[in-house]
Design a protein around this motif. Structure first.
Motif, PDB file in Angstrom:
ATOM      1  N   THR A 253      25.783  45.317 -95.969  1.00 43.18           N
ATOM      2  CA  THR A 253      25.288  46.229 -94.943  1.00 43.18           C
ATOM      3  C   THR A 253      24.635  45.439 -93.813  1.00 43.18           C
ATOM      4  O   THR A 253      24.383  44.238 -93.939  1.00 43.18           O
ATOM      5  CB  THR A 253      24.260  47.199 -95.531  1.00 43.18           C
ATOM      6  OG1 THR A 253      23.147  46.449 -96.027  1.00 43.18           O
ATOM      7  CG2 THR A 253      24.873  48.021 -96.659  1.00 43.18           C
ATOM      8  N   VAL A 254      24.371  46.141 -92.710  1.00 41.34           N
ATOM      9  CA  VAL A 254      23.637  45.519 -91.606  1.00 41.34           C
ATOM     10  C   VAL A 254      22.221  46.089 -91.584  1.00 41.34           C
ATOM     11  O   VAL A 254      21.982  47.210 -92.020  1.00 41.34           O
ATOM     12  CB  VAL A 254      24.330  45.788 -90.251  1.00 41.34           C
ATOM     13  CG1 VAL A 254      25.679  45.109 -90.202  1.00 41.34           C
ATOM     14  CG2 VAL A 254      24.455  47.275 -89.978  1.00 41.34           C
ATOM     15  N   ASP A 255      21.298  45.291 -91.093  1.00 40.65           N
ATOM     16  CA  ASP A 255      19.931  45.772 -90.906  1.00 40.65           C
ATOM     17  C   ASP A 255      19.887  46.637 -89.654  1.00 40.65           C
ATOM     18  O   ASP A 255      20.470  46.295 -88.623  1.00 40.65           O
ATOM     19  CB  ASP A 255      18.965  44.596 -90.755  1.00 40.65           C
ATOM     20  CG  ASP A 255      18.859  43.769 -92.040  1.00 40.65           C
ATOM     21  OD1 ASP A 255      18.973  44.370 -93.124  1.00 40.65           O
ATOM     22  OD2 ASP A 255      18.681  42.541 -91.933  1.00 40.65           O
ATOM     23  N   ASN A 257      18.645  47.971 -86.369  1.00 42.22           N
ATOM     24  CA  ASN A 257      17.826  47.689 -85.196  1.00 42.22           C
ATOM     25  C   ASN A 257      18.499  48.418 -84.044  1.00 42.22           C
ATOM     26  O   ASN A 257      19.587  48.992 -84.217  1.00 42.22           O
ATOM     27  CB  ASN A 257      17.697  46.179 -84.956  1.00 42.22           C
ATOM     28  CG  ASN A 257      19.057  45.499 -84.808  1.00 42.22           C
ATOM     29  OD1 ASN A 257      19.888  45.953 -84.022  1.00 42.22           O
ATOM     30  ND2 ASN A 257      19.279  44.421 -85.562  1.00 42.22           N
ATOM     31  N   THR A 260      22.307  47.324 -83.619  1.00 44.23           N
ATOM     32  CA  THR A 260      23.231  47.688 -84.692  1.00 44.23           C
ATOM     33  C   THR A 260      23.325  49.206 -84.845  1.00 44.23           C
ATOM     34  O   THR A 260      24.391  49.731 -85.184  1.00 44.23           O
ATOM     35  CB  THR A 260      22.795  47.066 -86.032  1.00 44.23           C
ATOM     36  OG1 THR A 260      21.457  47.479 -86.341  1.00 44.23           O
ATOM     37  CG2 THR A 260      22.875  45.554 -85.970  1.00 44.23           C
ATOM     38  N   THR A 292      25.068  52.124 -93.293  1.00 46.90           N
ATOM     39  CA  THR A 292      24.843  50.780 -92.762  1.00 46.90           C
ATOM     40  C   THR A 292      25.938  49.807 -93.193  1.00 46.90           C
ATOM     41  O   THR A 292      25.957  48.659 -92.748  1.00 46.90           O
ATOM     42  CB  THR A 292      23.474  50.244 -93.220  1.00 46.90           C
ATOM     43  OG1 THR A 292      23.336  50.438 -94.638  1.00 46.90           O
ATOM     44  CG2 THR A 292      22.344  50.957 -92.499  1.00 46.90           C
ATOM     45  N   SER A 325      16.977  55.545 -94.547  1.00 48.19           N
ATOM     46  CA  SER A 325      17.085  54.173 -94.035  1.00 48.19           C
ATOM     47  C   SER A 325      18.513  53.648 -93.991  1.00 48.19           C
ATOM     48  O   SER A 325      18.738  52.544 -93.483  1.00 48.19           O
ATOM     49  CB  SER A 325      16.232  53.231 -94.894  1.00 48.19           C
ATOM     50  OG  SER A 325      16.751  53.163 -96.222  1.00 48.19           O
ATOM     51  N   THR A 326      19.474  54.405 -94.489  1.00 48.60           N
ATOM     52  CA  THR A 326      20.839  53.860 -94.572  1.00 48.60           C
ATOM     53  C   THR A 326      21.890  54.731 -93.880  1.00 48.60           C
ATOM     54  O   THR A 326      23.051  54.350 -93.852  1.00 48.60           O
ATOM     55  CB  THR A 326      21.262  53.681 -96.049  1.00 48.60           C
ATOM     56  OG1 THR A 326      21.156  54.940 -96.729  1.00 48.60           O
ATOM     57  CG2 THR A 326      20.380  52.662 -96.745  1.00 48.60           C
TER      58      THR A 326
END
Length: 529
Positions: A253-255, A257, A260, A292, A325-326
Motif C-alpha cells: 500500500t501507499v502512505d 498524504n 498520494t 491504499t 485510514s485505508t
C-alpha cells in the motif's frame, strides 16, 4: 384551487427530522423525502449491514411504519445497483402501488432495468437476479430471439413510455439538430496521441499475456489519457502512472498524504468513468472508494470485507487495518477535479480552437444566443475559461467543486444576465434536475461512455420552456478513440431500443459490443502506431 382542496404536503428529510409514526404521516396527502433519508431509516447508523434489522423493529416507525397508498420514485434509475443499500431500502417499503419515473431506465446494461422491475413488484421468479440473468440477460447476449420477445412483453406490460419526439406527445418543442464537428490534430498533438496509443497497446499485451503482469487499472488510465489528449495535451498528467508504477514495483500500500490521496482519487475517477464493477458484488461501483493498494470497491462491500475477513484486501491481500485510514472516496460527490496550479492556461489545442470558432460565429450572428459547454473534465473547463477571458466573453460556470450558493449564482447569471452568453458546465453535475432553457446551443467537448448521461444533460436545455431552435455541436477528433466511444454509445442506445421495441432514432446507430477486454482490443486496433 380552493384552499380546502389543496393537498397537504410534508417534507421529511435531513438530520434534524422528527420521529414520525404511521398516524403522523396519515395527516398528510403527500410526503416528500430523499433516497438518502430512506436508506437511513432502513438501516439506522451504527447497525452493521450483516446483522440486519428485525422486521418488527424496522416497521415500528419512520417511513417503514406506514402502508402507503402509492410510492413514486423520481429519477428511478438511482436504484439501478441491485446490491446497493438504496435499492434494498425502496424495495422494502410497503405500498399498494409503485411507480418509477425515469428518462433513462437503462444506462449501462439490463441489470439497471432489473432493480426497477423488482421495485414495482414483478414476480414469476424474475424478482430473483439469478433467474433474471438466466432467462433474459445471458440469452440476450447470445442473440436468442425468445429472450427478445420476453423482454419486450415485460416492458409492454410494466411500462408506459413517452418520448418528447413522439408525434402524439406534441410538447411543441423547437427543433433539435445535432452536428458532429470533426477536428484534425496538429502534427505535434498527433505525435503525443500516437505515443499514448502505443503505450496502451503495450499494456494490453501485458494484461492478455503471461509475461510481466500489467494491471487493468493501468490500461484504463492510459485509455483515459488518450481521451483527454483529444481535448488538450495538458490534461494527460503523469500522477496516476507514477502511483501505479510504484505499487507494481514495491507492492503493498501507499502512505496517505495529499499527493498520494489525489493520485488515488484520479485512479478512482478512471474506474468511475469506465463504469467498472465492484469486485465483491460484481455490480457497477456504488458509493465508490479506493484502497491504499489502489483497488476500487463499493463502500458497503469493502467495509464488510474489512470487518469480516481479517482486514485484508480481497484482491491482493494487502493489510487494510480500518475503513478510515485505508479508503479514499472521490474528490467530491460528482467526481470533479479542483483546479491544477501547474497547468499553463495560455496553451491552446485543436479542439479548443474548434470550440472558439463556434462561439465566435454565434456571437457574430447578433441573435443573443447562449451556449452551454459540457465537459467531463473540469481542468479542461479551466483552460476554456482562460481563453474566454482573453477573448472578452462574459460567462458563468457550474461544476461539482462549487458550493450550492455558487451554483445558484451561475444559474441566475445564465437566465437573467443578457451579457452572459456562455456557461461552462461539468457533465456530471448537469445530468439531472436543472433548467438551462436560457441557452439554446450545446457544445459537447467530449463524449461520455454512457449516452444516457449525455442525453439527460442535453435535456436540461431542450425541454419545456425552450423557445428557440436548439443545436448540439459534438466535438470529435478524427481517427481517434473518440470514434470508438461514439460506437459504444450507439450500442447502448440500441439496447434501449430493443427493450422498448422502438425504431432507430436520430442519435442512434452502431455495432454490437461483445466483452470488456474485447472492447478495449477493438478500441486500440483502429489507433495509429
Amino acid at each position: 384551487m380552493h384552499e380546502e382542496k389543496a393537498l397537504k404536503v410534508y417534507t421529511y428529510h435531513g438530520a434534524g427530522r422528527v420521529s414520525m409514526k404511521a398516524e403522523d404521516f396519515a395527516q398528510y396527502d403527500v410526503v416528500i423525502t430523499t433516497y438518502q433519508t430512506l436508506a437511513s431509516d432502513f438501516m439506522p447508523r451504527g447497525k452493521a449491514a450483516s446483522t440486519g434489522v428485525p422486521e418488527r423493529k424496522l416497521r415500528a416507525s419512520g417511513l417503514y411504519g406506514m402502508d402507503w397508498r402509492r410510492i413514486i420514485l423520481d429519477e428511478g434509475h438511482t436504484i439501478r445497483n441491485p446490491s446497493s443499500k438504496g435499492a434494498a431500502a425502496v424495495t422494502a417499503l410497503m405500498a399498494r402501488s409503485r411507480w418509477a419515473l425515469t428518462g433513462t431506465p437503462i444506462i449501462n446494461s439490463l441489470k439497471d432495468l432489473y432493480c426497477l422491475l423488482r421495485f414495482i413488484g414483478i414476480t414469476g421468479g424474475l424478482e430473483k437476479l439469478e433467474v433474471f440473468n438466466s432467462v433474459l440477460i445471458r440469452p440476450l447476449k447470445n442473440g436468442e430471439p425468445t429472450a427478445v420477445f420476453l423482454l419486450q412483453a415485460i416492458m409492454n406490460a410494466f411500462t408506459l413510455r413517452r418520448r418528447k419526439e413522439m408525434a402524439f406527445i406534441d410538447l411543441r418543442l423547437p427543433k433539435l439538430d445535432e452536428y458532429v464537428h470533426r477536428i484534425d490534430f496538429t502534427e505535434k498533438e498527433k505525435e503525443r496521441y500516437v505515443a499514448l496509443a502505443k503505450e496502451a497497446k503495450g499494456v494490453l499485451t501485458g494484461v492478455l499475456g503471461k509475461g510481466k503482469e500489467q494491471t487493468f487499472a493501468h490500461l484504463l488510465e492510459v485509455l483515459l489519457r488518450m481521451r483527454q489528449c483529444c481535448n488538450h495535451w495538458q490534461l494527460c498528467g503523469g500522477r496516476v502512472t507514477k502511483l501505479l508504477a510504484h505499487l507494481q514495483e514495491h507492492g503493498g500500500t501507499v502512505d496517505l498524504n495529499p499527493e498520494t490521496k489525489k493520485a488515488l482519487q484520479d485512479v478512482l475517477q478512471v474506474q468511475i468513468e469506465c463504469q467498472e464493477l465492484c469486485p465483491v458484488c460484481l455490480e457497477t461501483l456504488h458509493n465508490p472508494v479506493i484502497t491504499t493498494c489502489s483497488h476500487s470497491f463499493g463502500l458497503e462491500c469493502i467495509a464488510k470485507v474489512i470487518e469480516t475477513q481479517h482486514k485484508k484486501c480481497p484482491m491482493c491481500r494487502a493489510e487494510l487495518p480500518d475503513v478510515e485510514s485505508t479508503l479514499v472516496g472521490p474528490a467530491n460527490e460528482h467526481g470533479d477535479e479542483a483546479a491544477d496550479d501547474e497547468m499553463d492556461l495560455t496553451q491552446s489545442s485543436s479542439k479548443l480552437e474548434g470550440m472558439m470558432k463556434i462561439l465566435a460565429a454565434t456571437r457574430a450572428s447578433g441573435r443573443g444566443e447562449k451556449t452551454v459547454v459540457f465537459s467531463q473534465w473540469t481542468r479542461f473547463l479551466d483552460i476554456v475559461m482562460a481563453r474566454l477571458d482573453r477573448d472578452g466573453y462574459t460567462y458563468c460556470r457550474l461544476d461539482g467543486t462549487m458550493t450550492a450558493a455558487q451554483r445558484d449564482g451561475a444559474l441566475h447569471a445564465l437566465e437573467h444576465d443578457a451579457g452572459c452568453t456562455v456557461m461552462l458546465a461539468s457533465l456530471g453535475v448537469c445530468a439531472v434536475g436543472l433548467n438551462l432553457t436560457a441557452a439554446n446551443q450545446i457544445i459537447l467537448s467530449d463524449s461520455w461512455w454512457a449516452p444516457a448521461i449525455e442525453d439527460q444533460a442535453v435535456d436540461r436545455v431542450h425541454r419545456l420552456g425552450q423557445k428557440r431552435e436548439t443545436r448540439i455541436f459534438r466535438l470529435v477528433v478524427d481517427k481517434t478513440i473518440e470514434d470508438q466511444v461514439l460506437e459504444i454509445q450507439a450500442e447502448k442506445r440500441k439496447l434501449m431500443r430493443l427493450a422498448f421495441s422502438e425504431g432507430e432514432g436520430k442519435r442512434d446507430g452502431g455495432k454490437v459490443k461483445t466483452g470488456r477486454l474485447a472492447d478495449i482490443q477493438r478500441l486500440l486496433a483502429s489507433q495509429e502506431g
